[in-house]
Every structure is written in structure tokens, then in C-alpha cells.
Design an enzyme around this catalytic site. Structure first.
Site, PDB file in Angstrom:
ATOM      1  N   HIS A 198      39.416  35.845  37.307  1.00  0.00           N
ATOM      2  CA  HIS A 198      40.222  36.739  38.139  1.00  0.00           C
ATOM      3  C   HIS A 198      41.696  36.656  37.759  1.00  0.00           C
ATOM      4  O   HIS A 198      42.159  35.666  37.200  1.00  0.00           O
ATOM      5  CB  HIS A 198      40.101  36.335  39.618  1.00  0.00           C
ATOM      6  CG  HIS A 198      38.723  36.428  40.172  1.00  0.00           C
ATOM      7  ND1 HIS A 198      38.087  37.628  40.399  1.00  0.00           N
ATOM      8  CD2 HIS A 198      37.831  35.466  40.540  1.00  0.00           C
ATOM      9  CE1 HIS A 198      36.875  37.396  40.884  1.00  0.00           C
ATOM     10  NE2 HIS A 198      36.692  36.099  40.975  1.00  0.00           N
ATOM     11  N   HIS A 221      36.441  30.655  36.813  1.00  0.00           N
ATOM     12  CA  HIS A 221      35.763  29.638  37.612  1.00  0.00           C
ATOM     13  C   HIS A 221      34.261  29.958  37.697  1.00  0.00           C
ATOM     14  O   HIS A 221      33.821  31.049  37.340  1.00  0.00           O
ATOM     15  CB  HIS A 221      36.380  29.501  39.026  1.00  0.00           C
ATOM     16  CG  HIS A 221      36.164  30.651  39.960  1.00  0.00           C
ATOM     17  ND1 HIS A 221      36.351  30.541  41.310  1.00  0.00           N
ATOM     18  CD2 HIS A 221      35.800  31.943  39.745  1.00  0.00           C
ATOM     19  CE1 HIS A 221      36.104  31.697  41.897  1.00  0.00           C
ATOM     20  NE2 HIS A 221      35.770  32.566  40.969  1.00  0.00           N
ATOM     21  N   GLU A 229      42.198  37.309  45.528  1.00  0.00           N
ATOM     22  CA  GLU A 229      41.295  37.084  44.405  1.00  0.00           C
ATOM     23  C   GLU A 229      41.023  38.392  43.657  1.00  0.00           C
ATOM     24  O   GLU A 229      40.900  38.428  42.440  1.00  0.00           O
ATOM     25  CB  GLU A 229      39.987  36.506  44.951  1.00  0.00           C
ATOM     26  CG  GLU A 229      39.042  36.002  43.906  1.00  0.00           C
ATOM     27  CD  GLU A 229      37.745  35.492  44.526  1.00  0.00           C
ATOM     28  OE1 GLU A 229      37.444  34.308  44.345  1.00  0.00           O
ATOM     29  OE2 GLU A 229      37.029  36.267  45.200  1.00  0.00           O
TER      30      GLU A 229
END
Lengths: 135, 135, 135, 135, 135, 135
Positions: free
Chosen positions: D42, D15, D124
Site C-alpha cells: 500500500h 505486508h 491504508e
């Protein structure tokens, strides 16, 4: 919309559990091997949970960099590679992990304003953890 | 000031999920591979969360040695290296981890008096966990 | 250039350690609580280490999808949610984790040809692991 | 008797954090290195906590196979090995983990009916986690 | 006396596996979902193992602070929060974790002189790891 | 057939890194924050790897109970909840983890005879580990 963010940091400290107001035998009975006069130590993991509205523009509860900076200054610099018993805050308070939790909660609660501090959790070993939520 | 202490122990047991009141095909449908007649097993991790006032003198919620001794006697000796289906408590109760959680909660709730038992959590695998809090 | 790839899978099985050629008291002495007649179980983690030249075009030692498919068919389908003592391979072999390691090594060594199988490691609990490298 | 079941799955995505309504310098200030134009990624771990009555016959809160099937279809197929910024849901929403949490909660809340969805937690990194509970 | 020191760092990056010399269908076949054109990402853990004589005075193989500084400058600043495909080193090299391992080994081998670099290990997910030892 | 068994134990100790033969400023330079005069501490994890023929009857490399008993007596009783600097063995030896590794290796090598001690590994934190194999 309210979300929660948990952030973890680690520090390594030593401590000795010993209450001044108890006799030697009471201390030995209450704290067992943790009362060993030369101390022992742990790798502590601290997790602070903060909560708040998710900002409609940024999509964040709060700025992680700011949270890290606060923890670095007020927790890691205070405790990492230190003997907890020698610190000011533990001169009249036994440095149990319960009290360590409460103290870290107090510091965040008083000084960190970017989000609500919901709970502080400290893991003393992989089998022990302690939490304080301001109750 | 109220704090919480979480303590973890591990045990290795086998079980088979099978409900006497269901037919063979219903059991196969409900439990899938967990219904395999010869059983299977897990390394279970149990975490008990207890809460209470932090003692002003000792700085502790309760004595960890006492908590460990209770768990050793009432949980580890009962379940470690056992087949859960052969134990008295699971003669009329399917040994799912939900029921295991409830039973461990019951044992702590009835017998451990040094602090309030808030919640029992059992991890069956690294991807599955179950909690019971007396509701 | 030679590199190594380690891949891990997990399965849950039960077993009882008991050698037919030993007496009841010898079995009890050798295996302790693992000799409990009703068995017990574990979440096993198996890691296979394969080695080989890194392909100049693809940059890979071998195809992970192929490795996963082999493990799924020959290890997970054989062992997951099973009682090891009931399997053919353990009819005349005690299902210790040493023997489990050797058997998984044998299966990979004989059947997996896309890279060299260097070592098989099985973790029985978070504190116990076993390795076999074909010696 | 009400119990809770937590189930975890993992996916790997990339992202970039960037809000269209902010200027370049505001984006750089708010998101720091997460605003890097080429993105980063991630290994996300998502845990869904569901709660409900433990069925008196089956001893279960809900069918894990059904829960896994739902997650596979609605979470893993949607996010695993994807760039979050390219997905429909994040066309007008910054793919922070707070927003990812909320979206996964929404999907479970609207579509999974076998038990009550209590909370969605997304890790995350090993030091960051986010939770959303419908508040 | 020779001892070994393993030190771990973490970084988060995105990548796409795609070989220029292969056709679209070959790329899809070789890399599967890792060939997704928009990329995906991971939290990578890198462990460098260095070996050497334990200094008779200091009791150390090498200075950890120096090792951390080298890794920070040459690994973390290069890879953390980056898209690996955009970096110079991967312009003609597919950014598989095998190649990432080799590249990190090369950087340490050429530039870190305080101890012998024995092996570089990179974990791409909790189930995948890669090693390169200069063979 | 030769197999390897790795067994892990944990202990909590404090230490201070300080070499008598170095000046105050040299100590500060070499050990950094580990030279703090009041000490600090860690949760150490020690893993001993033993190897040997798998017994044809028992299927085992060696008796785990015996290995645990040895570790309990010679490692855990010696180090757990102690200040390493106060122990006899570290009177003329800086208690770095390299030296701790070597000392645990020596104790196992001299006293544990049921299998060959191949290697001792000590993890000081989740990011640092040390190994000694008798070289």
C-alpha cells in the site's frame, strides 16, 4: 487498546427537498434550488466509523469483509442509482443529507454487531458533509 | 437528534511569518523559509463545522445559503486574494494558520447565530491542517 | 516501446499580476482581484511529463531520483516560499501561471537530458491548470 | 487558547497478514486475500494530530520543522519502501493497520515532546482509515 | 462523433525492482530503495481510455459493465493483493510501472474489442504516473 | 507561444438513461441500473480546455473571469440542480455523459470566442470520465 476504523463507500442517487407540511413558497424559500420539482442528484460518499478493542491475536477491530457485506446489503443496494424520494423510509421524511445520515446510522446501529458504530458521515459534494453520532 | 454540518470554502492569500518582538535571527530560526521578507502564499481551505438539532419539518441543521452568505461576507471578502499581513486583524498578531483559525472561529462565533459553531479547520497545504474549537 | 512518466511537485509562492505597460485602470480591468497591490498566493502543483524508450534492462524511462534532483534544484529552490515578482525571470514578465509554465518548461528543456520533456502542467488552484508543450 | 495541528506524511510498504497462533485455514478465513503468502502493499498516509497552547509570540502550536524531522527519522526511515513483516516491531505482532497506528502513536508519544500527541490516523487506501488515540 | 471514456480501478500489490542481468551494486544504483530485497508496495490506480463513435441510439461509446467485467477478470484478479514479482508475466521482466502499463495495455488491446483502447495510465503514488499508448 | 488553460466547474443533476427507440428489455439490458425509472444523480465536474497564444503584454491565454461568466450562464444555470431528462436538448437525445460532453462542447464552441475550445471533459464519478474534442 481501542482503535477506530473508518470505511467509505459511494453511491449515486437523486432527490428533491420538499416538505409536505410547508406551502410552495415556504418550500422554495427553505430549500432554494434543491426544491426544483424534477429533482437533482449527487455522488454520495458515506463513511462509517466503528470502534473497538484491537483483538490481541488478529490485530483487527473487526472484519472488513463483514463490514463491506453489511454496507452492500443495507446501504448500497438500498440507495445506489435510486431516487431517494421514492423509498419507503423517506415517505414522511425529507431526504436531506442530515436525515440520510441518521437513517444510515440507525441501520448500522441496529444491525451491525461486530463493532460499535461511532459515527456516520455523508459527503454530499466535495464541499458539504454531514455527521450523526447518535446524540 | 443532533447532527453536524461541515461546509468548505477556499481562498488564496499571501503572508509572511515574522514576529515584531523577536530579533531577525530568532525570526529566521522560528519561521525558517516562512520568514522570507517578500512573503509567499497558499490556497487555503476553510471548513466550518456547525451542529444543532435537525429541524423536524425541514430536516436541516441550518440553511446552507445563509451559511455561505456569512462566509462570503466575513471570510472570503476579507481574505481572498489578499496579503494577510496587511489586514487590520494581523497588525499585532502573526498570521500563522493557528491564528487565522482562531480569527475565523471568532468571527463565526460572534456573528453566525443559526447554529452552534463547533470547530474551524483550515488546511494550509494538502499536508498541513489546523483546528480551533474555542478551547 | 515508448512510455511517458509524469512526476509532480508542490511549492507555495505569492505573486501580483500587473503589467508595467498598462495603466492602473487597464491592469485592474485585465487582472481583477489578482492585481491587488499587496499580492496574494497559491499552493502550486507542477507536473512534468517526460517520454522515452523504456530501457530493455531496467524497465524505466528515466531515473526518478535524477528527475527529482533536477526539479529540487531548478524549480523548488527557485520558487518555493518566494514572491514570484521579486525573481529575476519575472522582472520583465508578468508572473501569470502561463508564463510560469513556459519558464519551467524552458528550464527542463534546456537542462534535463535524461528523457524528452513533453509537457509542463501547473495547477494554480484545484480548479485552474495551465499547460505548455513547447509549441 | 488551544489549537490542533495535523501533519501528513506518506510511505509505501508491503505486508502480509498472518497470525502465527492461527491455523492456515483460520488465517485464510480471518484475513482473506490479505493472507496471500507473497504479500501485497500500500501507499500509506499517516496523519499525526498534535495539540497545545498557541504561543503568544510565535502564533504556533509547535515547530513544523521539528515535527517533520521526528517523523522522517522515526516513521519514514523505519517504514518507507520496507516489508513490514520483516521489521523488529512486527515479529510478534501482525502488521495490520490497527497495529501500525498504535506503534506510530507509541513512538510519537514517547519521543516527541514539543506538543501533545492527540491522535494518529493511518489511511491504508482511499477507502480505509484507522485511528488510535491512546485509549 | 468520436468520444473518449476513461475508467479507473484500484489494486494493491507489492514488488521489488531488481534486474537479473545487473550486478548487486548496479541494481542498488539504478533502483535505490526500490531494490530493497524484501520488497515494498503501492495502491495502484489504473485508468484505461477507450475511444469510439458515440452510438446514435444508446448515446454511449461502449458498455461500462462490459469494460468493468474485463478489467475485473484480466487486471484486478491478476494483480490485486499480489506480489508482482511472483507472477508469470514478470519472471523475465522487471515489474516497474512502465512495464505494468505496457502489460495492461497489451491485455486490453488483445482482448477488449468493444471500443478502441487508446491509452493506459497507471498511478503508482499520488506524485507518479505512467502512460503507454502503444507507440 | 501557445499555452492551454483548463478550468473546472461542478454541478449536481439527476438523469435516467432510457432510449425511446428501444424496448423495455433492451433498455434494461443496455443501461442496467441507470435505466431505473425514477432516475438517480451525480455531482458532475466539467473541465474545459482552451488554447491560444499567450498575450505578450498580459501573459494570459484568455480572461478567466470571462470564461467563468460564460460557463455560469451557459452550463451551470442550464444544468445545476436540474433533471437532465427534462431539458430541451435531451428531449430526443439520451442524457449519457457522452452526449452531455458533446452538448457542452457545442455550446462553448459556438459561443465562446476569446480562445479556442480544445476539449471538454466531464467526470461523472471519481472513476468515470468522458471527453469530446470535436472529432
Amino acid at each position: 487498546m481501542k482503535a477506530y476504523l473508518g470505511r467509505r463507500w459511494r453511491f449515486a442517487s437523486s432527490h428533491r427537498l420538499h416538505a409536505e407540511s410547508l406551502s410552495a413558497s415556504e418550500n422554495a424559500s427553505v430549500y432554494g434550488k434543491c426544491n426544483n420539482p424534477h429533482g437533482h442528484g449527487h455522488n454520495y460518499t458515506v463513511e462509517v466509523l466503528v470502534g473497538g478493542e484491537v483483538d490481541a491475536v488478529t490485530g483487527m477491530v473487526c472484519d472488513l469483509v463483514e463490514l463491506d457485506r453489511f454496507a452492500q446489503k443495507h446501504v448500497l443496494e438500498a440507495y445506489d442509482h435510486q431516487n431517494l424520494n421514492t423509498l419507503d423510509v423517506f415517505q414522511n421524511l425529507v431526504p436531506t443529507t442530515e436525515n440520510l445520515c441518521r437513517e444510515i446510522y440507525r441501520v448500522f446501529h441496529e444491525g451491525f454487531t461486530a463493532a460499535k458504530v461511532e459515527r456516520v458521515r455523508v459527503e454530499e459534494t466535495s464541499n458539504n458533509s454531514f455527521e450523526y453520532a447518535g446524540e
